[in-house]
Write a protein that holds these residues in place. Structure first.
Motif, PDB file in Angstrom:
ATOM      1  N   ALA A 240      -1.088   5.042   0.076  1.00 34.13           N
ATOM      2  CA  ALA A 240      -0.603   4.061  -0.897  1.00 34.13           C
ATOM      3  C   ALA A 240       0.727   3.456  -0.447  1.00 34.13           C
ATOM      4  CB  ALA A 240      -0.449   4.725  -2.265  1.00 34.13           C
ATOM      5  N   ILE A 241       1.616   4.289   0.090  1.00 29.08           N
ATOM      6  CA  ILE A 241       2.906   3.783   0.566  1.00 29.08           C
ATOM      7  C   ILE A 241       2.704   2.836   1.743  1.00 29.08           C
ATOM      8  CG2 ILE A 241       5.092   4.442   1.660  1.00 29.08           C
ATOM      9  CD1 ILE A 241       4.964   7.038   0.001  1.00 29.08           C
ATOM     10  N   SER A 242       1.840   3.233   2.668  1.00 32.97           N
ATOM     11  CA  SER A 242       1.554   2.381   3.822  1.00 32.97           C
ATOM     12  C   SER A 242       0.975   1.046   3.376  1.00 32.97           C
ATOM     13  CB  SER A 242       0.566   3.080   4.763  1.00 32.97           C
ATOM     14  OG  SER A 242       0.160   2.213   5.801  1.00 32.97           O
ATOM     15  N   SER A 243       0.038   1.079   2.445  1.00 27.43           N
ATOM     16  CA  SER A 243      -0.575  -0.160   1.958  1.00 27.43           C
ATOM     17  C   SER A 243       0.447  -1.048   1.293  1.00 27.43           C
ATOM     18  CB  SER A 243      -1.697   0.174   0.978  1.00 27.43           C
ATOM     19  OG  SER A 243      -2.271  -0.992   0.431  1.00 27.43           O
ATOM     20  N   GLU A 244       1.328  -0.456   0.516  1.00 25.19           N
ATOM     21  CA  GLU A 244       2.320  -1.215  -0.224  1.00 25.19           C
ATOM     22  C   GLU A 244       3.391  -1.808   0.688  1.00 25.19           C
ATOM     23  OE1 GLU A 244       3.912  -3.025  -3.553  1.00 25.19           O
ATOM     24  OE2 GLU A 244       2.010  -1.966  -3.322  1.00 25.19           O
ATOM     25  N   ILE A 245       3.865  -0.992   1.639  1.00 26.22           N
ATOM     26  CA  ILE A 245       4.958  -1.438   2.504  1.00 26.22           C
ATOM     27  C   ILE A 245       4.453  -2.277   3.670  1.00 26.22           C
ATOM     28  CG2 ILE A 245       6.753  -0.650   4.098  1.00 26.22           C
ATOM     29  CD1 ILE A 245       7.562  -0.197   1.260  1.00 26.22           C
TER      30      ILE A 245
END
Length: 249
Positions: A240-245
């Motif tokens: 989720a962090i990778s997708s968001e950032i």
């Protein structure tokens, strides 16, 4: 091209030496010879390099050109994982490395069923570091995630002081929907900042631990509508962090 992490940097003549297991892999497994190309990683940068000599269990290489583009996540995410049963940390390290994790901190949570004595801890940490290195090579990382020694709650809270954003995956917060979304917590996170995300073992974080983390500035996060296993939760968060950032690049 095969990727190898250097123990020592390139010298002034753009030369470096690969030894130990990596040298054996180059010579015995890959059967490379002079003139073969590899990717060598030094100081967080990757370079296309050429093998110039192989002798006495060592491989000499020469750096070719400038550093290659980096695939590293713009923010540095460290996972603090309550000790789970079995080899679940192996999976977290391997897949977490592929997903961009910067480091792993195993900690003895109140609900951790397993306990690592000094002898067991040393062997397990060594194994996890090897897994991280191999996964970093496979996924074309420029850094090998750091694997810390097993720590306790107090030490983990002190460690948190050096991070910019503190998150905790709390099952109770998920049930009462008091946990915020990962996207919401990342709105004011800038490239280069450090995130520490805490995940419990089987059974989750105890109420005592949750209160201590919140007092230390940790914010509860929601990991979707379903209850995730101890080894799945960190991977969900990293994705989720990778997708968001990275999705906003």
């Amino acid at each position: 091209m095969q990727r190898y992490f250097l123990n020592d940097p390139f010298d002034g003549d753009s030369l470096a030496i690969i030894s130990g297991e990596d040298a054996r892999h180059i010579m015995k497994v890959m059967r490379m010879s002079e003139g073969a190309k590899i990717i060598a990683v030094s100081g967080g940068e990757a370079f296309e390099s050429e093998i110039t000599a192989l002798a006495d269990g060592e491989v000499e290489i020469r750096r070719l050109g400038d550093a290659l583009p980096s695939n590293e996540m713009p923010v540095h995410v460290t996972v603090a994982a309550g000790l789970p049963k079995g080899d679940k940390l192996d999976l977290v390290v391997q897949k977490g490395t592929e997903l961009g994790m910067s480091g792993l901190v195993p900690f003895e949570a109140e609900r951790s069923i397993v306990k690592w004595d000094n002898k067991k801890s040393g062997k397990k940490i060594e194994r996890l570091r090897k897994i991280a290195k191999e996964a970093a090579e496979q996924s074309h990382r420029n850094i090998i995630p750091g694997i810390s020694e097993v720590t306790g709650l107090d030490s983990l809270v002190r460690l948190a002081e050096s991070f910019d954003l503190l998150l905790i995956a709390d099952e109770e917060a998920a049930k009462d929907r008091s946990g915020g979304s990962i996207a919401a917590h990342l709105e004011n996170v800038y490239h280069g900042q450090k995130v520490l995300a805490v995940f419990g073992p089987e059974g989750g974080i105890s109420r005592k631990e949750a209160d201590r983390f919140r007092e230390a500035g940790f914010s509860p996060i929601a990991l979707g509508p379903r209850i995730l296993r101890a080894e799945t939760a960190p991977l969900y968060a990293l994705s989720a962090i990778s997708s968001e950032i990275e999705g906003k690049r």
